[in-house]
Motif scaffolding. Structure first.
Motif, PDB file in Angstrom:
ATOM      1  N   PRO A 181       0.835  -1.212   0.000  1.00 30.24           N
ATOM      2  CA  PRO A 181       0.000   0.000   0.000  1.00 30.24           C
ATOM      3  C   PRO A 181       0.865   1.255   0.000  1.00 30.24           C
ATOM      4  O   PRO A 181       1.865   1.331   0.722  1.00 30.24           O
ATOM      5  CB  PRO A 181      -0.810  -0.117   1.296  1.00 30.24           C
ATOM      6  CG  PRO A 181      -0.813  -1.582   1.609  1.00 30.24           C
ATOM      7  CD  PRO A 181       0.503  -2.104   1.132  1.00 30.24           C
ATOM      8  N   ILE A 182       0.492   2.228  -0.818  1.00 24.42           N
ATOM      9  CA  ILE A 182       1.293   3.447  -0.938  1.00 24.42           C
ATOM     10  C   ILE A 182       1.411   4.159   0.417  1.00 24.42           C
ATOM     11  O   ILE A 182       2.462   4.708   0.741  1.00 24.42           O
ATOM     12  CB  ILE A 182       0.676   4.385  -1.993  1.00 24.42           C
ATOM     13  CG1 ILE A 182       0.834   3.769  -3.384  1.00 24.42           C
ATOM     14  CG2 ILE A 182       1.318   5.766  -1.950  1.00 24.42           C
ATOM     15  CD1 ILE A 182       0.259   4.607  -4.503  1.00 24.42           C
ATOM     16  N   GLY A 183       0.336   4.149   1.191  1.00 25.97           N
ATOM     17  CA  GLY A 183       0.396   4.792   2.500  1.00 25.97           C
ATOM     18  C   GLY A 183       1.475   4.200   3.378  1.00 25.97           C
ATOM     19  O   GLY A 183       2.259   4.919   4.012  1.00 25.97           O
ATOM     20  N   LEU A 184       1.562   2.860   3.409  1.00 24.88           N
ATOM     21  CA  LEU A 184       2.581   2.184   4.206  1.00 24.88           C
ATOM     22  C   LEU A 184       3.971   2.470   3.648  1.00 24.88           C
ATOM     23  O   LEU A 184       4.919   2.722   4.407  1.00 24.88           O
ATOM     24  CB  LEU A 184       2.319   0.678   4.212  1.00 24.88           C
ATOM     25  CG  LEU A 184       3.308  -0.179   4.992  1.00 24.88           C
ATOM     26  CD1 LEU A 184       3.336   0.213   6.461  1.00 24.88           C
ATOM     27  CD2 LEU A 184       2.960  -1.670   4.847  1.00 24.88           C
ATOM     28  N   LEU A 185       4.101   2.473   2.326  1.00 25.68           N
ATOM     29  CA  LEU A 185       5.390   2.727   1.691  1.00 25.68           C
ATOM     30  C   LEU A 185       5.898   4.136   2.013  1.00 25.68           C
ATOM     31  O   LEU A 185       7.070   4.328   2.346  1.00 25.68           O
ATOM     32  CB  LEU A 185       5.266   2.534   0.183  1.00 25.68           C
ATOM     33  CG  LEU A 185       6.553   2.695  -0.640  1.00 25.68           C
ATOM     34  CD1 LEU A 185       7.586   1.666  -0.211  1.00 25.68           C
ATOM     35  CD2 LEU A 185       6.256   2.568  -2.130  1.00 25.68           C
ATOM     36  N   LEU A 186       5.006   5.120   1.934  1.00 28.73           N
ATOM     37  CA  LEU A 186       5.403   6.498   2.239  1.00 28.73           C
ATOM     38  C   LEU A 186       5.797   6.641   3.702  1.00 28.73           C
ATOM     39  O   LEU A 186       6.743   7.363   4.043  1.00 28.73           O
ATOM     40  CB  LEU A 186       4.259   7.461   1.898  1.00 28.73           C
ATOM     41  CG  LEU A 186       3.939   7.634   0.415  1.00 28.73           C
ATOM     42  CD1 LEU A 186       2.722   8.534   0.237  1.00 28.73           C
ATOM     43  CD2 LEU A 186       5.139   8.212  -0.333  1.00 28.73           C
ATOM     44  N   GLY A 187       5.084   5.959   4.591  1.00 27.39           N
ATOM     45  CA  GLY A 187       5.434   6.002   5.998  1.00 27.39           C
ATOM     46  C   GLY A 187       6.810   5.414   6.255  1.00 27.39           C
ATOM     47  O   GLY A 187       7.607   5.966   7.017  1.00 27.39           O
ATOM     48  N   LEU A 188       7.111   4.297   5.597  1.00 30.13           N
ATOM     49  CA  LEU A 188       8.419   3.664   5.759  1.00 30.13           C
ATOM     50  C   LEU A 188       9.541   4.549   5.232  1.00 30.13           C
ATOM     51  O   LEU A 188      10.647   4.569   5.781  1.00 30.13           O
ATOM     52  CB  LEU A 188       8.436   2.311   5.040  1.00 30.13           C
ATOM     53  CG  LEU A 188       7.508   1.228   5.615  1.00 30.13           C
ATOM     54  CD1 LEU A 188       7.521  -0.007   4.731  1.00 30.13           C
ATOM     55  CD2 LEU A 188       7.914   0.874   7.043  1.00 30.13           C
ATOM     56  N   LEU A 189       9.276   5.283   4.145  1.00 28.75           N
ATOM     57  CA  LEU A 189      10.284   6.172   3.576  1.00 28.75           C
ATOM     58  C   LEU A 189      10.475   7.443   4.405  1.00 28.75           C
ATOM     59  O   LEU A 189      11.567   8.024   4.419  1.00 28.75           O
ATOM     60  CB  LEU A 189       9.895   6.552   2.138  1.00 28.75           C
ATOM     61  CG  LEU A 189       9.920   5.425   1.118  1.00 28.75           C
ATOM     62  CD1 LEU A 189       9.404   5.913  -0.228  1.00 28.75           C
ATOM     63  CD2 LEU A 189      11.331   4.859   0.968  1.00 28.75           C
ATOM     64  N   LEU A 190       9.423   7.864   5.095  1.00 27.99           N
ATOM     65  CA  LEU A 190       9.522   9.079   5.894  1.00 27.99           C
ATOM     66  C   LEU A 190      10.406   8.890   7.120  1.00 27.99           C
ATOM     67  O   LEU A 190      11.064   9.837   7.568  1.00 27.99           O
ATOM     68  CB  LEU A 190       8.121   9.533   6.336  1.00 27.99           C
ATOM     69  CG  LEU A 190       8.049  10.768   7.240  1.00 27.99           C
ATOM     70  CD1 LEU A 190       8.655  11.991   6.538  1.00 27.99           C
ATOM     71  CD2 LEU A 190       6.604  11.049   7.644  1.00 27.99           C
ATOM     72  N   VAL A 191      10.456   7.684   7.654  1.00 26.82           N
ATOM     73  CA  VAL A 191      11.213   7.437   8.887  1.00 26.82           C
ATOM     74  C   VAL A 191      12.695   7.820   8.758  1.00 26.82           C
ATOM     75  O   VAL A 191      13.205   8.583   9.593  1.00 26.82           O
ATOM     76  CB  VAL A 191      11.052   5.971   9.334  1.00 26.82           C
ATOM     77  CG1 VAL A 191      12.076   5.619  10.411  1.00 26.82           C
ATOM     78  CG2 VAL A 191       9.647   5.734   9.862  1.00 26.82           C
ATOM     79  N   PRO A 192      13.432   7.337   7.746  1.00 28.11           N
ATOM     80  CA  PRO A 192      14.843   7.744   7.674  1.00 28.11           C
ATOM     81  C   PRO A 192      15.036   9.220   7.395  1.00 28.11           C
ATOM     82  O   PRO A 192      15.993   9.833   7.889  1.00 28.11           O
ATOM     83  CB  PRO A 192      15.404   6.885   6.523  1.00 28.11           C
ATOM     84  CG  PRO A 192      14.221   6.439   5.748  1.00 28.11           C
ATOM     85  CD  PRO A 192      13.098   6.332   6.717  1.00 28.11           C
ATOM     86  N   LEU A 193      14.132   9.823   6.617  1.00 25.54           N
ATOM     87  CA  LEU A 193      14.230  11.261   6.355  1.00 25.54           C
ATOM     88  C   LEU A 193      14.071  12.060   7.643  1.00 25.54           C
ATOM     89  O   LEU A 193      14.871  12.965   7.940  1.00 25.54           O
ATOM     90  CB  LEU A 193      13.154  11.673   5.341  1.00 25.54           C
ATOM     91  CG  LEU A 193      13.062  13.161   5.013  1.00 25.54           C
ATOM     92  CD1 LEU A 193      14.345  13.646   4.348  1.00 25.54           C
ATOM     93  CD2 LEU A 193      11.859  13.437   4.106  1.00 25.54           C
ATOM     94  N   ALA A 194      13.042  11.738   8.418  1.00 21.50           N
ATOM     95  CA  ALA A 194      12.821  12.435   9.686  1.00 21.50           C
ATOM     96  C   ALA A 194      13.926  12.122  10.695  1.00 21.50           C
ATOM     97  O   ALA A 194      14.306  12.978  11.494  1.00 21.50           O
ATOM     98  CB  ALA A 194      11.455  12.058  10.256  1.00 21.50           C
ATOM     99  N   SER A 195      14.463  10.902  10.651  1.00 21.67           N
ATOM    100  CA  SER A 195      15.554  10.538  11.568  1.00 21.67           C
ATOM    101  C   SER A 195      16.777  11.405  11.319  1.00 21.67           C
ATOM    102  O   SER A 195      17.405  11.900  12.269  1.00 21.67           O
ATOM    103  CB  SER A 195      15.921   9.055  11.393  1.00 21.67           C
ATOM    104  OG  SER A 195      14.833   8.219  11.726  1.00 21.67           O
TER     105      SER A 195
END
Length: 249
Positions: A181-195
């Protein structure tokens, strides 16, 4: 005699004070977010699709955040009050935009919010120890990201078990890309960016090693950490805008 509230901070106190304030602001953010959710769903006619959700909450939050974020940075008048108002505006924005976003693109906004909140929790937990802060930036980012992913999983597990009319756990309801799901994919990608952004912000506060640091410095730094939830980049909007104007000039 100098009052305690007017004394400067020693350099070693800055980061613990900053992270402590950030934790308080993170807690304060939640009631404002719940208010944003209540405001947004106040006109909903269908609970499963959030039909009729109003954008008033997040629009009000955006106006408040922008007005306070672009306040002259050299002004210390009522700084603590402005920071608290910014946190409340951000909470209103988050609650409104996530709820209204779910009525438009189901399964995306909620996953992005889970990722942002999880990364903030991970950063506050991991970076609270001086031993971790003394390691390389890559190690700090990796530790924050791993912790954030664990909290992200817990968020989705908890949301799936709440029995709400909206079933948006794990990005359900969003479009599928490569079987995810795109929502899950975007959430997973946001984690390293925010980290990365959070590690950089804490590192900037940790650069202060001299004594007699301005007492309001941790408040500014904590505001930047909390702002990362809605702005997962290392630089504040004002700095990016100023840099763009310099380049264009």
């Amino acid at each position: 005699m100098i009052r305690r509230r007017d004394r400067g901070l020693a350099g070693g106190q800055v980061v613990p004070r900053t992270l402590g304030l950030s934790a308080i602001f993170f807690v304060l953010l939640h009631p404002a977010a719940l208010l944003g959710v209540a405001w947004t769903v106040g006109t909903v006619t269908t609970s499963q699709t959030l039909e009729g959700a109003t954008p008033g909450a997040w629009i009000t939050g955006v106006i408040g955040c922008l007005a306070l974020a672009f306040w002259p940075s050299n002004s210390t008048t009522y700084l603590r009050t402005r920071v608290v108002c910014f946190v409340l505006s951000e909470g209103l924005l988050l609650g409104g935009v996530v709820t209204h976003g779910e009525s438009i693109l189901p399964g995306i906004a909620i996953q992005l919010s889970f990722a942002a909140f999880s990364t903030t929790i991970g950063a506050l937990a991991v970076l609270s120890t001086a031993r971790v802060r003394s390691t390389s930036q890559l190690n700090r980012v990796a530790l924050v990201a791993v912790t954030a992913y664990l909290v992200f999983v817990l968020h989705n597990l908890g949301f799936a078990g709440m029995g709400l009319p909206i079933q948006a756990a794990w990005g359900a309801g969003s479009q599928i890309l490569l079987g995810i799901p795109i929502g899950l994919l975007l959430g997973l990608l946001l984690v390293p960016l925010a980290s990365c952004a959070l590690v950089r912000r804490v590192a900037r506060a940790d650069l202060v090693h001299f004594d007699d640091v301005e007492p309001t410095h941790p408040w500014r730094a904590a505001q930047g950490i909390i702002a990362t939830i809605i702005w997962p980049w290392g630089d504040a909007p004002r700095k990016l805008l100023r840099r763009g104007l310099v380049r264009s000039g």
